[in-house]
Motif scaffolding. Structure first.
Motif, mmCIF file in Angstrom:
data_model
loop_
_atom_site.group_PDB
_atom_site.id
_atom_site.type_symbol
_atom_site.label_atom_id
_atom_site.label_comp_id
_atom_site.label_asym_id
_atom_site.label_seq_id
_atom_site.Cartn_x
_atom_site.Cartn_y
_atom_site.Cartn_z
ATOM 1 N N SER A 1 0.837 -1.201 0.000
ATOM 2 C CA SER A 1 0.000 0.000 0.000
ATOM 3 C C SER A 1 0.869 1.247 0.000
ATOM 4 N N SER A 2 0.248 2.358 -0.355
ATOM 5 C CA SER A 2 0.942 3.638 -0.401
ATOM 6 C C SER A 2 0.131 4.665 0.370
ATOM 7 N N LEU A 3 0.817 5.503 1.118
ATOM 8 C CA LEU A 3 0.143 6.625 1.751
ATOM 9 C C LEU A 3 -0.172 7.668 0.688
ATOM 10 N N ARG A 4 -1.392 8.182 0.734
ATOM 11 C CA ARG A 4 -1.761 9.188 -0.270
ATOM 12 C C ARG A 4 -0.815 10.385 -0.215
ATOM 13 N N LYS A 5 -0.444 10.802 0.989
ATOM 14 C CA LYS A 5 0.448 11.950 1.111
ATOM 15 C C LYS A 5 1.765 11.689 0.389
ATOM 16 N N GLN A 6 2.304 10.489 0.557
ATOM 17 C CA GLN A 6 3.568 10.170 -0.107
ATOM 18 C C GLN A 6 3.412 10.154 -1.621
ATOM 19 N N LEU A 7 2.302 9.606 -2.098
ATOM 20 C CA LEU A 7 2.054 9.598 -3.539
ATOM 21 C C LEU A 7 1.982 11.021 -4.081
ATOM 22 N N GLU A 8 1.268 11.887 -3.373
ATOM 23 C CA GLU A 8 1.137 13.267 -3.836
ATOM 24 C C GLU A 8 2.483 13.981 -3.795
ATOM 25 N N ASP A 9 3.251 13.762 -2.731
ATOM 26 C CA ASP A 9 4.569 14.397 -2.656
ATOM 27 C C ASP A 9 5.452 13.960 -3.821
ATOM 28 N N GLN A 10 5.376 12.687 -4.182
ATOM 29 C CA GLN A 10 6.182 12.185 -5.302
ATOM 30 C C GLN A 10 5.704 12.774 -6.632
ATOM 31 N N LEU A 11 4.403 12.945 -6.763
ATOM 32 C CA LEU A 11 3.875 13.560 -7.986
ATOM 33 C C LEU A 11 4.283 15.027 -8.071
ATOM 34 N N LEU B 1 4.776 25.313 -11.977
ATOM 35 C CA LEU B 1 3.461 25.601 -12.553
ATOM 36 C C LEU B 1 2.784 24.361 -13.118
ATOM 37 N N LEU B 2 3.487 23.246 -13.146
ATOM 38 C CA LEU B 2 2.898 22.007 -13.662
ATOM 39 C C LEU B 2 2.353 21.128 -12.541
ATOM 40 N N THR B 3 2.216 21.679 -11.352
ATOM 41 C CA THR B 3 1.703 20.923 -10.209
ATOM 42 C C THR B 3 0.335 20.324 -10.536
ATOM 43 N N PRO B 4 0.166 19.015 -10.371
ATOM 44 C CA PRO B 4 -1.134 18.398 -10.677
ATOM 45 C C PRO B 4 -2.208 18.880 -9.699
ATOM 46 N N PRO B 5 -3.374 19.284 -10.198
ATOM 47 C CA PRO B 5 -4.468 19.693 -9.303
ATOM 48 C C PRO B 5 -4.943 18.529 -8.444
#
Length: 746
Positions: free
Chosen positions: A553-563, A570-574
């Motif tokens: 499993s992955s923590l959502r926070k970690q996934l978002e930080d990696q993204l 300016l290319l930060t995913p919404p």
């Protein structure tokens, strides 16, 4: 764009809730903490030049930093101190009991205030105190009441009676209590007195009477200082929830103007005062708070300077400033006017005097805001070294907020070094350095040309429409990076801001080739075609690779930080794109949806099997319909099949396990005959989201492209009811937008 487009810092919803949070700029907890962890350990103080949000100071102090905040608003200073040493529930209950047990004449205070809202229970007829009344501003009277009867247990919303209306209208604006509410803020001879009266007008007369019944007792009550502070906290909660800016159907105040909505809520003052016990957080680590000139201890804490930053620089600061925190508030005259009112009510005219200039402002527009921010930042230039970092966080962002802040900072001699922006939610994080004040040589390129080039390049790089905030940020960053907003300019900042605002509007317009789509609030350019691999597709690919790379499993926070690290600046995913991608490929492992794992069906080996199975169904169905079936060269991992009859193509199928539409559609200079994109049903919501935010792609698809879900094809293969004539209609029975419970999309 800035030279260092750093990764956006996700942050979390604040763990601390407090009564006035709706009045302050939204803030994601952990942003400042993570930013500080990325920097060398600061040896000196962190200076917050605006002091606009109590949570910023608390977060820094709890992270072990020494935080100096210039806070001109007495209400904000009180909040910082109260939240730094949170009152316990039993302490607040004791404060309520002390006031409830006091007397007004021969009557105890609690039943007296409750009697102001007395009504009759609509069910049993018992006399009760209404929880609230709903007023019609047009009729100037209460039209409904909200009741909870302790005798029969009935609760609900009912029509008011003649007695209810008569009792409510018996309170007038010219009472002694009304006069005291004014004079606690300013004397009758004071020029700001009319402005105080205008602010007071948003409180129903009955609320003014009830509040000042409590305030009078609060000021006269002989209790220790700690209990006095707890009573002030409870009263402040009542001030914030008993005015007429509360819509009838909401608990969130309307802070756009000093004018009640068409129907507003008049809360029972005593119940709000009493329920304030549950509004203050009590289970948080205490933080050391000092009053200027005492500085925080070495292990972290807060010092509050009771004034503006330009007043602070006149003082002698014995410690170096290592970081400037820039978190300007929104220009909101309603909140500042209320702050002046509440300060006077709690602590008298001297406290309210700090905000007297705000009361006289008729309009805090963005031009005023640009001047205020420029004045704040330029006053600090002599306080720090050239190498000092200035970290900015902007919440509740809109184009004017962004334009005014960047223009003001650049004009103040603060050079933009990095910018990370998330359009949904509308937040930005910025890094500045102090720039030397020097005359700038004339520029061969105009601001409009630079804006045009930056906007076009952003859209080309993204390969799809970009949000207005992102487009404006690209243009403004380019201006700053090119010296076209000169640091230390002799031109007044308000004129620079107005010029740039006009140039933004004139550049990003149809006449310059830019296309605006209002519903998603995005822009595209007439000369561009949808990219083969647009940003949203790249985000989808990256997220799937991250999920596949995890063992369990992955923590959502970690996934978002990696993204955010993979797509900085300016290319930060919404946030909504990340959510819909995650829901498409993964499933949560806990109720709070903090841990996610790749769905079994989306394991690579299972999707390979699905592609082969679906290809087999299409081949079999085609043969049963007497079509010639043919497999064409694949497009990456997308399988391509055709059905032909009499030398004419009846259908072209693109079988994909993903929602990567662009690589299929943009591959063909001419549209293939009768094209179908065949994909898992779990991609339906993701595809719909992409089409909503990418109107040019949606237009291409709307011409003649169709979608067919794996699940629906399997059903039809089992039924065996297809004919050469009806298969297009039957395939379309489960479209992407179909939401009936019998045939769920996902």
């Amino acid at each position: 764009m800035p030279k260092n487009n750093f990764a956006y810092i996700r942050g979390n919803r604040p763990s601390i809730r407090y009564p006035l949070e709706d009045y302050y700029p939204g803030y994601r907890e952990g942003v400042l903490k993570v930013w500080l962890e990325r920097q060398p350990p600061p040896p000196g103080l962190l200076l917050d030049s605006f002091g606009s949000n109590p949570l910023l100071a608390l977060e820094a102090a709890r992270s072990g930093h020494r935080y100096l905040a210039a806070v001109n608003n007495p209400i904000t200073r009180f909040l910082v101190k109260t939240l730094a040493t949170p009152p316990q529930k039993d302490q607040l209950n004791a404060a309520v009991a002390a006031l409830a047990g006091s007397f007004k004449g021969k009557e105890r205070l609690e039943p007296h205030v409750l009697s102001l809202y007395e009504t009759e229970c609509p069910q049993c007829g018992s006399p009760i105190s209404a929880r609230a009344f709903i007023w019609s501003r047009k009729k100037s009277l209460p039209i409904r009441k909200i009741c909870r009867c302790p005798d029969c247990g009935d609760q609900g919303e009912y029509q008011t009676t003649e007695d209810d209306v008569e009792r409510a209208l018996s309170y007038r604006d010219n009472s002694l209590y009304h006069a005291r509410a004014l004079t606690r803020v300013a004397s009758p001879e004071d020029p700001i007195h009319p402005h105080v009266e205008k602010t007071l007008s948003i409180y129903p007369p009955r609320a003014v009477y009830a509040l000042f019944t409590l305030i009078n007792k609060y000021t006269a009550l002989g209790v220790e200082e700690t209990m006095k502070r707890h009573l002030a906290a409870l009263l402040l909660n009542a001030f914030a929830h008993c005015h007429a800016l509360l819509p009838a159907d909401s608990k969130t105040p309307l802070l756009t103007e000093l004018k009640p909505p068409g129907q507003y809520r008049e809360n029972n003052v005593w119940y709000v005062f009493e329920e304030g016990v549950n509004s203050w957080p009590g289970e948080h680590t205490p933080v050391s708070v000092q009053n200027w000139p005492d500085l925080p201890p070495r292990d972290g804490g807060i010092t509050l300077f009771p004034g503006r930053s330009r007043d602070l620089i006149k003082e002698s600061i014995s410690q170096p400033i290592s970081l400037i925190v820039v978190a300007p508030p929104h220009p909101n005259p309603v909140f500042w006017s209320l702050s002046a009112l509440w300060s006077g009510w709690l602590w008298g005219q001297e406290s309210a005097a700090a905000l007297r200039n705000i009361l006289t402002l008729s309009d805090m527009d963005w031009t005023w805001y640009a001047r205020a921010v420029e004045g704040n930042l330029s006053s600090l230039s002599g306080l720090v070294d050239v190498d000092t970092t200035w970290f900015g966080t902007l919440s509740g962002l809109n184009p004017s907020f962004l334009s005014a802040t960047l223009t003001a900072a650049q004009s103040a001699g603060i050079s933009l070094q990095g910018l990370a922006l998330n359009s949904r939610p509308a937040q930005a994080q910025l890094s500045w350095r102090q720039a030397p004040h020097e005359d700038q040589p004339p520029r061969a390129i105009t601001r409009k040309t630079k804006l045009l080039d930056a906007g076009y390049q952003l859209l080309k790089d993204a390969g799809e429409p970009c949000h207005t905030l992102t487009l404006y940020a690209a243009g403004l960053s380019a201006l700053a990076d090119s010296g076209l907003i000169p640091p230390g300019s002799k031109t007044p900042v308000d004129k620079i801001y107005q010029q740039i605002s006009q140039e933004l509007d004139e550049t990003y317009a149809y006449r310059q080739g830019f296309l605006y789509y209002s519903e998603p609030d995005t822009w595209w350019h007439q000369e561009l075609n949808p990219g083969v691999s647009p940003l949203s597709d790249q985000v989808e690919i990256e997220l799937v690779q991250l999920l596949v790379g995890q063992d369990q499993s992955s923590l959502r926070k970690q996934l978002e930080d990696q993204l955010f690290a993979a797509f900085p600046g300016l290319l930060t995913p919404p946030a909504d794109l990340i959510s819909v991608c995650l829901e498409s490929y993964a499933e949560p492992l806990d109720i709070g949806e903090t841990k996610w794992t790749l769905k079994t069906g989306d394991q690579p080996e299972n999707r390979v099997h699905d592609l082969k199975e679906i290809a087999g169904h299409l081949q079999k169905i085609g043969e049963e319909l007497n079509f010639q079936t043919k497999q064409l060269p694949p497009i990456g991992q997308v399988l391509v099949y055709t059905w032909t009859a009499g030398g004419e193509t009846q259908a072209t199928f693109f079988i994909s396990a993903s929602a990567l539409l662009n690589k299929i559609i943009t591959r063909h200079t001419e549209q293939p005959p009768h094209p179908w994109i065949v994909l898992p049903g779990s991609r339906a919501k993701l595809v719909a989201h992409k089409l909503k935010h990418n109107p040019p792609l949606a237009d291409l698809i709307a011409d003649s492209w169709s979608f067919l879900k794996f699940r629906h094809l399997r059903r039809l293969a089992e039924e065996g009811s297809l004919t050469p004539e009806n298969f297009p209609e039957r395939f379309n029975l489960d479209p992407l937008t179909y939401d009936a419970p019998q045939l769920p999309l996902i």
